[in-house]
Design an enzyme around this catalytic site. Sequence first.
Site, PDB file in Angstrom:
ATOM      1  N   THR A 224      48.954 -54.057 -16.042  1.00 39.88           N
ATOM      2  CA  THR A 224      49.643 -54.654 -16.356  1.00 39.88           C
ATOM      3  C   THR A 224      50.747 -53.968 -17.833  1.00 39.88           C
ATOM      4  O   THR A 224      50.995 -53.472 -17.153  1.00 39.88           O
ATOM      5  CB  THR A 224      48.666 -55.015 -18.264  1.00 39.88           C
ATOM      6  OG1 THR A 224      47.514 -55.441 -17.758  1.00 39.88           O
ATOM      7  CG2 THR A 224      48.822 -55.382 -19.805  1.00 39.88           C
ATOM      8  N   ARG A 251      39.514 -66.723 -17.484  1.00 33.32           N
ATOM      9  CA  ARG A 251      38.288 -65.875 -18.611  1.00 33.32           C
ATOM     10  C   ARG A 251      40.177 -65.342 -19.739  1.00 33.32           C
ATOM     11  O   ARG A 251      41.424 -65.858 -18.580  1.00 33.32           O
ATOM     12  CB  ARG A 251      39.054 -64.517 -17.895  1.00 33.32           C
ATOM     13  CG  ARG A 251      38.322 -63.711 -18.112  1.00 33.32           C
ATOM     14  CD  ARG A 251      39.405 -62.512 -17.394  1.00 33.32           C
ATOM     15  NE  ARG A 251      39.256 -61.085 -18.413  1.00 33.32           N
ATOM     16  CZ  ARG A 251      40.012 -60.602 -18.711  1.00 33.32           C
ATOM     17  NH1 ARG A 251      41.417 -60.368 -18.088  1.00 33.32           N
ATOM     18  NH2 ARG A 251      39.757 -58.735 -19.357  1.00 33.32           N
ATOM     19  N   GLY A 253      42.074 -62.510 -21.182  1.00 36.20           N
ATOM     20  CA  GLY A 253      42.210 -61.209 -21.591  1.00 36.20           C
ATOM     21  C   GLY A 253      42.346 -60.947 -22.878  1.00 36.20           C
ATOM     22  O   GLY A 253      42.910 -61.831 -23.635  1.00 36.20           O
ATOM     23  N   ASP A 254      42.689 -59.817 -23.443  1.00 32.92           N
ATOM     24  CA  ASP A 254      43.199 -58.792 -24.401  1.00 32.92           C
ATOM     25  C   ASP A 254      44.872 -59.327 -24.896  1.00 32.92           C
ATOM     26  O   ASP A 254      45.074 -59.401 -26.316  1.00 32.92           O
ATOM     27  CB  ASP A 254      43.227 -57.430 -25.072  1.00 32.92           C
ATOM     28  CG  ASP A 254      43.410 -57.098 -23.787  1.00 32.92           C
ATOM     29  OD1 ASP A 254      43.201 -57.213 -22.328  1.00 32.92           O
ATOM     30  OD2 ASP A 254      44.247 -55.677 -24.335  1.00 32.92           O
ATOM     31  N   THR A 274      46.452 -51.776 -22.412  1.00 27.22           N
ATOM     32  CA  THR A 274      46.166 -51.956 -21.331  1.00 27.22           C
ATOM     33  C   THR A 274      44.523 -51.288 -21.369  1.00 27.22           C
ATOM     34  O   THR A 274      44.288 -50.021 -21.622  1.00 27.22           O
ATOM     35  CB  THR A 274      47.467 -51.198 -20.298  1.00 27.22           C
ATOM     36  OG1 THR A 274      46.820 -51.860 -18.854  1.00 27.22           O
ATOM     37  CG2 THR A 274      47.599 -49.899 -20.270  1.00 27.22           C
ATOM     38  N   GLY A 275      44.041 -52.420 -20.664  1.00 34.06           N
ATOM     39  CA  GLY A 275      42.440 -51.465 -20.246  1.00 34.06           C
ATOM     40  C   GLY A 275      41.478 -52.766 -20.049  1.00 34.06           C
ATOM     41  O   GLY A 275      42.257 -53.859 -19.524  1.00 34.06           O
ATOM     42  N   GLY A 277      40.464 -55.910 -21.157  1.00 35.68           N
ATOM     43  CA  GLY A 277      39.892 -56.759 -22.135  1.00 35.68           C
ATOM     44  C   GLY A 277      39.128 -56.565 -23.194  1.00 35.68           C
ATOM     45  O   GLY A 277      39.429 -56.832 -24.212  1.00 35.68           O
TER      46      GLY A 277
HETATM   47  N1  ASP Z   1      43.974 -55.908 -20.352  1.00 36.85           N
HETATM   48  C1  ASP Z   1      44.402 -56.475 -19.204  1.00 36.85           C
HETATM   49  C2  ASP Z   1      43.519 -57.477 -19.526  1.00 36.85           C
HETATM   50  O1  ASP Z   1      41.873 -57.687 -19.285  1.00 36.85           O
HETATM   51  C3  ASP Z   1      44.604 -56.262 -17.754  1.00 36.85           C
HETATM   52  C4  ASP Z   1      45.048 -54.750 -17.784  1.00 36.85           C
HETATM   53  O2  ASP Z   1      45.548 -54.495 -18.762  1.00 36.85           O
HETATM   54  O3  ASP Z   1      45.192 -53.850 -17.111  1.00 36.85           O
HETATM   55  O4  ASP Z   1      43.283 -58.895 -18.679  1.00 36.85           O
END
Ligand code: ASP
Length: 372
Positions: A224, A251, A253-254, A274-275, A277
């Site tokens: 991300t 879906r 995400g965050d 990032t992570g 979500g």
């Molecule tokens: N945070 C993002 C999500 O969950 C994914 C990512 O950060 O790589 O959609």
Amino acid sequence: MTLCGGGPLLLVLMAAADQPQPAKAGKPETGEAVLVIHGGEGDLPGTPDKPDEKVLQEYRDKLTEALQKGYEALNEKGATSLDGVEAAIRVMEDSPLFNAGKGAVFTHDGRNEMDASIMEGKDKKAGAVAGVTVVKNPISGARAVMEHSRHVLLAGQGAENFVMLTREKLEKSDPKAATKLEIVDRHYFWTPQRWKELEEEWEKEKKAGGEQGRLPSARRHLGTVGAVALWDGHLAAGTSTGGLTDKLSGRIGDSPIIGAGTYADDRYAAVSCTGIGEFFIRYAVAYDITARMKYKGLTVEEAARVVINDELEKADAEGAAIVLGHDGRFAIAYNTQAVEMSRGYVTRDGKFSVAVYKESLSPPKPLPPAKK
Ligand code: ASP
């Protein structure tokens, strides 16, 4: 034995000092900047164990280009911190290296559904798009929602129609802004690397008896992208993503959720995360970092460390955040599973540093001239 006499030992020590030092979870990297970016965390695609130097250099070059374009945008007449954030993110969205725009990952049923958000810290205006499939630069779509609608978050076809209509309206009044709202065919987002990653997930699911669309269990490239900027005393933050490989269609995400993946408040900080979500939504991570500054008086480093390394680590949630304080001090925090984050920053006088894989950021050096 003396170290000052020169000779082979000194040479070895000097060479070691030139080597990038491994990045450490639990100790945020800090410095002063006007723009900080990330290109996500996790393994680099195709090279989980030992990345190829050529691949690493491609990442460093693209991060440098994102910083150059962001810095240039900030320095244009009348520019705001939002311009720096948008310009830097667009460069990463246009590259297949990152999981955003062109390089977005696939859903379980083989689609690219992208999320993005942007926020400014002065009036706390924000805009976001979720689940868009034909918007070439979702970050500009998010900005259009912020600047041209009454809403904060638009999803799916409604978001896409809004972007198309806004583009049409702007063609006469602001052609430069209109060109940023490009609509493309869905196939534009198909890349062999992301397709291969989806096929690998399908294969794993088949072996696991067909369990579908679960959260990633093993480390992988997430990729991300995000940026935070401080310009003329005002902060802005933005995040853009394709989400998680093999996510269920629909879906979200965050990244498009204000307070989870993105947040900005001029009094405290601008944050992009990032992570995984689902955790970032449940822990309201981006807002929580600024809340710790607000209610507990923590510094950017302390707030980022507590939330990313203590809270998320306890929950076994992989993740990272870039945080830029109102005074220009930044913190880049990642937890143990996320040490391989691509990242970089540029200072007010145009000096930059980027780091990928296990490297640490180095003292800033002058930005190379921007490619046209
Ligand atoms: N945070 C993002 C999500 O969950 C994914 C990512 O950060 O790589 O959609």
